[in-house]
Design a protein around this motif. Structure first.
Motif, PDB file in Angstrom:
ATOM      1  N   ALA A   1       0.832  -1.203   0.000  1.00 39.02           N
ATOM      2  CA  ALA A   1       0.000   0.000   0.000  1.00 39.02           C
ATOM      3  C   ALA A   1       0.869   1.257   0.000  1.00 39.02           C
ATOM      4  N   GLY A   2       1.928   1.250   0.809  1.00 38.74           N
ATOM      5  CA  GLY A   2       2.831   2.398   0.833  1.00 38.74           C
ATOM      6  C   GLY A   2       3.530   2.593  -0.489  1.00 38.74           C
ATOM      7  N   ALA A   3       3.907   1.500  -1.145  1.00 34.70           N
ATOM      8  CA  ALA A   3       4.562   1.593  -2.453  1.00 34.70           C
ATOM      9  C   ALA A   3       3.613   2.145  -3.504  1.00 34.70           C
ATOM     10  N   VAL A   4       2.353   1.729  -3.439  1.00 39.41           N
ATOM     11  CA  VAL A   4       1.350   2.240  -4.384  1.00 39.41           C
ATOM     12  C   VAL A   4       1.131   3.726  -4.162  1.00 39.41           C
ATOM     13  N   SER A   5       1.017   4.131  -2.896  1.00 37.45           N
ATOM     14  CA  SER A   5       0.834   5.549  -2.581  1.00 37.45           C
ATOM     15  C   SER A   5       2.009   6.389  -3.081  1.00 37.45           C
ATOM     16  N   LYS A   6       3.225   5.861  -2.895  1.00 35.88           N
ATOM     17  CA  LYS A   6       4.422   6.578  -3.352  1.00 35.88           C
ATOM     18  C   LYS A   6       4.442   6.703  -4.868  1.00 35.88           C
ATOM     19  N   ARG A   7       4.138   5.619  -5.569  1.00 37.22           N
ATOM     20  CA  ARG A   7       4.140   5.671  -7.030  1.00 37.22           C
ATOM     21  C   ARG A   7       3.031   6.573  -7.546  1.00 37.22           C
ATOM     22  N   ALA A   8       1.876   6.549  -6.888  1.00 30.72           N
ATOM     23  CA  ALA A   8       0.780   7.432  -7.297  1.00 30.72           C
ATOM     24  C   ALA A   8       1.204   8.900  -7.188  1.00 30.72           C
ATOM     25  N   PHE A   9       1.916   9.236  -6.120  1.00 27.08           N
ATOM     26  CA  PHE A   9       2.407  10.604  -5.973  1.00 27.08           C
ATOM     27  C   PHE A   9       3.338  10.981  -7.119  1.00 27.08           C
ATOM     28  N   GLU A  10       4.226  10.078  -7.477  1.00 27.92           N
ATOM     29  CA  GLU A  10       5.143  10.341  -8.585  1.00 27.92           C
ATOM     30  C   GLU A  10       4.389  10.554  -9.895  1.00 27.92           C
ATOM     31  N   LEU A  11       3.215   9.950 -10.001  1.00 29.45           N
ATOM     32  CA  LEU A  11       2.394  10.081 -11.211  1.00 29.45           C
ATOM     33  C   LEU A  11       1.393  11.226 -11.117  1.00 29.45           C
ATOM     34  N   GLY A  12       1.370  11.927  -9.956  1.00 32.21           N
ATOM     35  CA  GLY A  12       0.519  13.105  -9.829  1.00 32.21           C
ATOM     36  C   GLY A  12      -0.798  12.878  -9.118  1.00 32.21           C
ATOM     37  N   LEU A  13      -0.857  11.908  -8.194  1.00 31.44           N
ATOM     38  CA  LEU A  13      -2.076  11.633  -7.433  1.00 31.44           C
ATOM     39  C   LEU A  13      -1.732  11.503  -5.958  1.00 31.44           C
ATOM     40  N   LEU A  14      -2.486  12.198  -5.109  1.00 27.46           N
ATOM     41  CA  LEU A  14      -2.299  12.076  -3.666  1.00 27.46           C
ATOM     42  C   LEU A  14      -3.309  11.087  -3.097  1.00 27.46           C
ATOM     43  N   VAL A  15      -2.810   9.982  -2.552  1.00 29.01           N
ATOM     44  CA  VAL A  15      -3.626   9.039  -1.784  1.00 29.01           C
ATOM     45  C   VAL A  15      -2.817   8.650  -0.554  1.00 29.01           C
ATOM     46  N   GLU A  16      -3.515   8.440   0.557  1.00 30.37           N
ATOM     47  CA  GLU A  16      -2.811   8.033   1.771  1.00 30.37           C
ATOM     48  C   GLU A  16      -3.073   6.562   2.057  1.00 30.37           C
ATOM     49  N   THR A  17      -2.422   6.055   3.085  1.00 30.23           N
ATOM     50  CA  THR A  17      -2.661   4.696   3.538  1.00 30.23           C
ATOM     51  C   THR A  17      -3.329   4.725   4.904  1.00 30.23           C
ATOM     52  N   SER A  18      -3.988   3.618   5.254  1.00 31.71           N
ATOM     53  CA  SER A  18      -4.598   3.501   6.572  1.00 31.71           C
ATOM     54  C   SER A  18      -4.571   2.043   6.982  1.00 31.71           C
ATOM     55  N   GLY A  19      -5.149   1.759   8.159  1.00 29.51           N
ATOM     56  CA  GLY A  19      -5.102   0.408   8.704  1.00 29.51           C
ATOM     57  C   GLY A  19      -4.018   0.296   9.754  1.00 29.51           C
ATOM     58  N   PRO A  20      -4.109  -0.690  10.623  1.00 27.73           N
ATOM     59  CA  PRO A  20      -3.145  -0.825  11.725  1.00 27.73           C
ATOM     60  C   PRO A  20      -1.712  -1.006  11.260  1.00 27.73           C
ATOM     61  N   GLU A  21      -1.509  -1.541  10.057  1.00 28.28           N
ATOM     62  CA  GLU A  21      -0.161  -1.699   9.513  1.00 28.28           C
ATOM     63  C   GLU A  21      -0.013  -0.970   8.183  1.00 28.28           C
ATOM     64  N   SER A  22      -0.821   0.075   7.982  1.00 26.32           N
ATOM     65  CA  SER A  22      -0.801   0.869   6.751  1.00 26.32           C
ATOM     66  C   SER A  22      -0.910  -0.010   5.512  1.00 26.32           C
ATOM     67  N   GLU A  23      -1.776  -1.003   5.595  1.00 25.01           N
ATOM     68  CA  GLU A  23      -1.920  -1.983   4.525  1.00 25.01           C
ATOM     69  C   GLU A  23      -3.020  -1.639   3.529  1.00 25.01           C
ATOM     70  N   VAL A  24      -3.700  -0.519   3.750  1.00 25.91           N
ATOM     71  CA  VAL A  24      -4.845  -0.131   2.917  1.00 25.91           C
ATOM     72  C   VAL A  24      -4.562   1.192   2.216  1.00 25.91           C
ATOM     73  N   VAL A  25      -4.747   1.234   0.917  1.00 22.45           N
ATOM     74  CA  VAL A  25      -4.742   2.510   0.188  1.00 22.45           C
ATOM     75  C   VAL A  25      -6.124   3.119   0.350  1.00 22.45           C
ATOM     76  N   LYS A  26      -6.158   4.361   0.783  1.00 18.44           N
ATOM     77  CA  LYS A  26      -7.408   5.021   1.181  1.00 18.44           C
ATOM     78  C   LYS A  26      -7.728   6.151   0.214  1.00 18.44           C
TER      79      LYS A  26
END
Length: 423
Positions: free
Chosen positions: A371-396
């Motif tokens: 989820a963190g890797a997806v969020s990071k790549r999305a930012f590089e592509l011009g999209l802001l999304v965060e992660t959530s969940g007890p282990e940051s396992e969810v893209v929100k």
């Protein structure tokens, strides 16, 4: 889009190590409009974060901006504690006429301070005062704020550890589907309440999020919420719904509990209630619970009059005709279809599930670091999304409620690409 990391030395030198979002999104943002943010180097970012839900009406919404500018230019009151002002009166009248009366909600309105945790603290204090008991029941994976009372009813171990002292008078219970449907709803809770040897003091109240945002987009079923409301009534406990992130239309209806057909005893609101990202929170409660003594709970910034202005303008513009709810539900179907396509493309071994309602959605990954890797790549592509969940396992996903279908499509295409490129 190639992004060159900006010069962040002043932030790194002077600002505390506690900063977090700026680490995920290493840009220096300069301006924003609608669903977009722009950094000082001219890069454009589609915002599916929306101020953690504080910007339901988008950045610099022109209707709300005009109301705010007009108010400031005429030297309207900015700081008013809890004094009577024309701005507060206009907000209260609008809140009553647009939201409370049409829904037959009897609530009194309290202004506890500018943030969500202020609202939660006031709700917990009032519940204890009314019932004369200390214990509050919360739920697994709950998040209710970062001050001590709110942390005591929050589940996340990392956030709780930051308190530095024991967090007391809170008891966690399993949230809906915590045992994957293998255990009858509230079996454990009811048994503890009945058993004089359980060690559970009779609670003053139960506090719940209808959808746990920080907890991983865990959606409570309407029938589970109805059963919880019934349990509270039978056992003489107050029901507090924390609607700070999921209220103000995020799930479709203005209040997230409307779908379940329940009327909580106490409701907390913040984030987008101010309309323009302005700090503001409310604690709503049934009139018979209003046993406060004057000044018994107060705060210097509980009278943010510019927020009253933009809040009233938002209610007038978006909630007086019922169209916002219909639009949000339609946009939610668009998101669900796109996420289902991503799920189908990558299969159940990679993506555990997608879940949400209205315009709050989550995608849980089997590899929790993904989820963190997806969020990071999305930012590089011009999209802001965060992660959530007890282990940051969810893209929100939390796009503005005012997002257009084309903007949604754009962001969802970027998300699909980010998932594909991090596989």
């Amino acid at each position: 889009m190639t992004i060159t990391p900006p010069a962040l030395s002043v932030f790194e030198t002077l600002e505390s190590e506690v900063r977090s979002y700026c680490r995920s999104w290493p840009a220096v943002f300069d301006r924003a409009q609608g669903s977009y943010l722009y950094d000082e180097d001219g890069h454009t970012y589609l915002d599916f974060f929306a101020g953690a839900g504080a910007l339901n009406y988008g950045h610099n919404n022109p209707v709300l901006k005009r109301a705010l500018i007009d108010y400031i230019e005429r030297d309207g009151i900015t700081h008013g504690l809890d004094m009577g002002t024309t701005a507060k009166r206009a907000f209260l009248e609008t809140f009553q006429n647009v939201l409370l009366r049409p829904r037959d909600l009897p609530y009194k309105v309290m202004f506890p301070g500018p943030t969500g945790t202020n609202a939660v603290e006031s709700a917990l204090k009032l519940a204890r005062k009314v019932k004369g008991r200390e214990s509050i029941v919360s739920f697994t994976n709950a998040f209710h704020g970062m001050s001590l009372g709110s942390l005591a009813v929050t589940g996340n171990a990392f956030k709780r550890a930051g308190a530095g002292i024991p967090l007391v008078h809170g008891t966690p219970m399993p949230f809906d589907n915590y045992f994957d449907g293998t255990v009858q709803d509230f079996l454990w809770f009811e048994r503890l309440l009945e058993d004089q040897g359980s060690g559970l003091n009779t609670p003053a109240a139960v506090i719940v999020e209808t959808i746990q945002g920080e907890g991983g987009i865990n959606v409570a079923r309407p029938e589970w919420l109805r059963a919880l409301a019934d349990l509270c009534k039978r056992r003489d406990m107050l029901l507090i719904v924390d609607d700070i992130q999921m209220g103000c239309g995020r799930t479709g209806p203005f209040f997230s509990f409307e779908e379940a057909g329940i009327t909580p005893d106490i409701v907390t609101l913040s984030k987008s209630i101010g309309g323009y990202g302005m700090p503001m929170s409310l604690c709503l409660f049934k009139p018979e619970l209003d046993i406060w003594e004057p000044g018994e709970h107060n705060g210097t910034f509980r009278g943010n009059n510019p927020a009253f202005v933009t809040a009233a303008a938002a209610l007038d513009a978006y909630w007086s005709d019922g169209q916002m709810e219909k639009q949000t539900l339609a946009r939610g179907e668009q998101v669900e279809q796109a996420l289902t396509a991503i799920l189908d493309e990558h299969g159940g071994e990679s993506i555990v599930s997608i879940r949400g309602r209205g315009l709050v959605w989550g995608m849980e990954f089997a590899d929790k670091s993904r989820a963190g890797a997806v969020s990071k790549r999305a930012f590089e592509l011009g999209l802001l999304v965060e992660t959530s969940g007890p282990e940051s396992e969810v893209v929100k996903l939390l796009p503005p409620l005012t997002v257009s279908p084309d903007e949604l499509d754009e962001g969802l295409r970027i998300l699909a690409r980010a998932v594909r490129e991090t596989a």
